[in-house]
Design an enzyme around this catalytic site. Sequence first.
Site, PDB file in Angstrom:
ATOM      1  N   ASP A  71      35.307  48.036  29.940  1.00 36.24           N
ATOM      2  CA  ASP A  71      36.057  47.556  31.099  1.00 36.24           C
ATOM      3  C   ASP A  71      35.115  47.294  32.271  1.00 36.24           C
ATOM      4  O   ASP A  71      34.275  48.128  32.604  1.00 36.24           O
ATOM      5  CB  ASP A  71      37.093  48.625  31.476  1.00 36.24           C
ATOM      6  N   ASP A 122      33.066  41.085  34.256  1.00 34.61           N
ATOM      7  CA  ASP A 122      33.781  40.912  35.526  1.00 34.61           C
ATOM      8  C   ASP A 122      32.850  40.320  36.571  1.00 34.61           C
ATOM      9  O   ASP A 122      32.099  41.024  37.239  1.00 34.61           O
ATOM     10  CB  ASP A 122      34.344  42.247  36.005  1.00 34.61           C
ATOM     11  N   HIS A 139      45.416  43.927  35.561  1.00 32.12           N
ATOM     12  CA  HIS A 139      44.718  45.140  35.990  1.00 32.12           C
ATOM     13  C   HIS A 139      45.534  45.802  37.103  1.00 32.12           C
ATOM     14  O   HIS A 139      46.295  45.150  37.797  1.00 32.12           O
ATOM     15  CB  HIS A 139      43.321  44.793  36.496  1.00 32.12           C
ATOM     16  N   ASN A 182      46.509  47.433  32.123  1.00 33.18           N
ATOM     17  CA  ASN A 182      45.546  48.521  32.228  1.00 33.18           C
ATOM     18  C   ASN A 182      46.139  49.711  32.995  1.00 33.18           C
ATOM     19  O   ASN A 182      46.699  49.541  34.080  1.00 33.18           O
ATOM     20  CB  ASN A 182      44.290  48.042  32.951  1.00 33.18           C
TER      21      ASN A 182
END
Length: 288
Positions: free
Chosen positions: A81, A103, A211, A233
């Site tokens: 993640d 990310d 998220h 998430n």
Amino acid sequence: MLVNMKEMLADARKRKYAIGMFDVSDLEMIRAVVEEAENLNSPVILGALAPDLEGARFDYWIALTRLAAEKVKVPVCIHLDHALTVDKIKQAADNGFSSVMLDASALPFEENIKLTSEAAGIVLPKGITLEAELGHVGNGWVGSGVGESDPNAEDALTEPDKVAEFVERTKVDALAVSIGTAHGVYIKAPKLDIDRLQKITAASDVPLVLHGGSGTPEDQLAEAIANGICKINIYSELLNAWNSNMLAELQKQPHMAAWPCILRPAPDNAMREVIRQKIKFFGSANKA
């Protein structure tokens, strides 16, 4: 059973349910997630956060999650993640992860595409799923996002007219979108932009990720799932359940030399109840 995310998310999008990704920091969290998923016949995703992978922790974490995945019959994805660099993506790809997230959401659009495309070149030929983020999901409160993307970056909602181009140029398997959630603990309940989500869903067939699922009102989560969100998430709600119950257990003790096997059952059960509730609410029970 260890799998990547691509096929499980494709089914979730097609049948309009979501799969929970639970960030897990230790053995008991790992066991709780896979065992409850097995009990409910649900696919599930184990997420790794950067602080839990520092130094030698990396080897322990991946060994424990792979062991857990092998012990159950339901599909289990092991997901990195919020990796901020391509080097972290390569490390995960070389060491047993079945899915990764690059990310670069705090960077300009072209830089996000560049880094995500580099990551795609590393993981996609190996059959490892790639998630990216377009728009930027920030923090619910200061200090809630240790180890994630730039905590000082401002929230930026996903622009629907950029989605198709981003997906086409990067070849990502899943796309995290910013529609009003935040990481961590909310100061006030969010208001999700469902109209924006509908436009994003119409722009591409790629499975969409939310998220900041912890603390988001259930009626809004239900709308998000109905309109294309396939992965949600969860972390803060697990921690809140476990920590509050552990505090209560410690306060009962006459001294602080109490054994973990005495202290842990109530906190572990509280955490497991959150996992069960999320799996049922997301609609992934009996979808394995």
